[in-house]
Write an enzyme that holds these catalytic residues in place. Structure first.
Site, PDB file in Angstrom:
ATOM      1  N   ARG A 295       1.192  -1.121   0.085  1.00 55.56           N
ATOM      2  CA  ARG A 295       0.014  -0.075  -0.207  1.00 55.56           C
ATOM      3  C   ARG A 295       0.904   1.427   0.038  1.00 55.56           C
ATOM      4  NH1 ARG A 295      -5.649  -1.388   3.523  1.00 55.56           N
ATOM      5  NH2 ARG A 295      -6.410  -2.635   2.255  1.00 55.56           N
TER       6      ARG A 295
ATOM      7  N   GLY B 247      -9.788  -7.774  -1.834  1.00 49.89           N
ATOM      8  CA  GLY B 247     -10.377  -8.406  -0.233  1.00 49.89           C
ATOM      9  C   GLY B 247      -9.113 -10.143  -0.859  1.00 49.89           C
TER      10      GLY B 247
ATOM     11  N   LYS C 202     -19.524 -16.830   2.200  1.00 53.57           N
ATOM     12  CA  LYS C 202     -21.455 -16.488   2.403  1.00 53.57           C
ATOM     13  C   LYS C 202     -21.775 -15.692   1.455  1.00 53.57           C
ATOM     14  CE  LYS C 202     -20.347 -16.178   7.550  1.00 53.57           C
ATOM     15  NZ  LYS C 202     -20.612 -15.303   8.769  1.00 53.57           N
TER      16      LYS C 202
ATOM     17  N   GLY D  16     -13.458  -3.829   1.236  1.00 53.93           N
ATOM     18  CA  GLY D  16     -15.329  -3.574   1.923  1.00 53.93           C
ATOM     19  C   GLY D  16     -15.744  -2.410   0.230  1.00 53.93           C
TER      20      GLY D  16
END
Length: 395
Positions: A36, A352, A202, A375
């Site tokens: 990053r 992610g 999920k 996110g």
């Protein structure tokens, strides 16, 4: 792009506030991955070349108490940034006050400084995370212009992004501009055929994304643990596989709505234990009693390859199995390889775990774009407005 970018700003001699995303992994005060920091370099180098005075800042970790501050100082980041820029980076261990203001005022053109973790302001009432107007106004007062290059926090309205942008002229840095162009472009104006691949554990994590992409994509390929909630919705046997019982009706609705647009795996790699050393088997769409699905099988890999052939835009978010275990990483690795070898296609990883997988498996250079925000990229794929981007000045 309708938002101003750093190239639209007059930077010479200006105090340029730069919100970076330096929320990086650290162990015992040492940086374990500086990706990053590397990603922020083009924006910082450009401002320095234009003789701007750079005041860079970021959050790091979660800070709720004074004790939480330990080990979460940005000083090691400032030191690493200094090495990468081959330039002195002055570090101020404050988030406000006279010491910080003096350091800002003493900056010369083409010099850079960094101040302390913005989340240190959360100790007394979550001032940063709740976008305290007084704090945003104060930070804005330190600079002449603001450059937001932290896509990873763009889905949150914080004092260090929305708060500052509400008070002074602002623009997107190169990293944020790239995210808007790639992810926003893929979802809003994709070159077709447009195929989305969604994995992860999920259904509940991806409901909004699935619903939005079913209206935009030509095909949506599903893998990962959420497969088995869809299987159960179809009346199939899932053995001991992961399932969200409270999402079965929703899965039925999505299947009905999608028609032949939603493609589920046709086989799974199964085991009786969640363990890399346990014996494995490959079965079809009904999982035997006592077994659990932990990866997509070889026939699914073939099916996905066929569905991806000729695709011009592909967005991928979420692994195809438990990729942390080598026996169940084959599906994720295969998807990586298929996408890496697609001709003339724009291939995007929406942050992610799938981004981590691509990096670990050595395919990082083979994608058109790997998002820096987990996110934020998910919410962008859902079609939601991101506050951090909405707050940037329009052209």
């Amino acid at each position: 792009m309708v938002k101003k970018t750093v190239k639209d700003l007059d930077l010479k001699g200006k105090k340029v506030l730069v919100r970076a995303d330096f929320n990086i992994p650290m162990k015992d005060g040492k940086i374990t991955n500086d990706n990053r920091i590397q990603a922020a370099l083009p924006t910082l180098e450009y401002i320095l070349e234009q003789n701007g005075k750079v005041i860079v800042f970021s959050h790091l970790g979660r800070v709720k108490t004074e004790e939480d501050k330990e080990g979460l100082s940005l000083r090691p980041v400032a030191e690493r940034l200094s090495e990468l820029l081959n330039k002195k980076v002055t570090f101020v261990s404050e988030t406000r006050g006279e010491k910080l203001e003096s350091a800002v005022n003493e900056l010369n053109d083409g010099e850079i400084m960094m101040f302390e973790n913005t989340r240190f302001e959360d100790v007394d009432g979550k001032k940063e995370s709740k976008n305290d107007p007084e704090l945003g106004k104060y930070w804005a007062s330190l600079g002449d212009v603001f450059v937001n290059d932290a896509f990873g926090t763009a889905h949150r309205a914080h004092a260090s992004n929305v708060g500052i942008a509400s008070n002074i002229e602002s623009a997107a840095g190169f990293l944020v501009e790239k995210e808007i162009n790639f992810i926003g472009g893929a979802v809003d104006q994709p070159e077709r055929p447009f195929v989305a691949i969604l994995g992860g554990a999920k259904v509940s994590d991806k409901i909004g994304v699935i619903e939005n992409l079913l209206t935009k994509a030509d095909k949506v390929l599903v893998g990962g643990g959420m497969t088995y909630t869809f299987y159960k919705a179809q009346g199939k046997y899932i053995g001991n596989s992961l399932v969200e019982e409270d999402k079965i009706d929703l899965a039925k609705e999505l299947l009905e709505k999608a028609g032949d647009k939603l493609i589920l795996p046709v086989d799974s790699v199964v085991s009786s234990e969640f363990n890399n050393d346990a014996p494995t088997d490959v079965v079809g769409q009904n999982i035997p009693e006592g077994k659990m699905g932990l990866d997509i099988g070889p026939k699914t890999i073939e099916l996905f390859e066929k569905e991806l052939k000729g695709a011009k835009t592909v967005v991928w978010n979420g692994p195809m199995g438990v990729f942390e275990m080598s026996n169940f990483a084959k599906g994720t690795a295969a998807v990586c390889e298929i996408l890496a070898n697609l001709d003339d296609a724009i291939t995007i990883i929406g942050g992610g775990d799938s981004a981590t997988a691509a990096q670990q498996l050595g395919f990082e250079e083979d994608f058109s774009h790997i998002s820096t925000g987990g996110g934020a990229s998910l919410e962008y794929l859902e079609g939601k407005e991101l506050p951090g981007i909405a707050a940037i000045s329009d052209k």
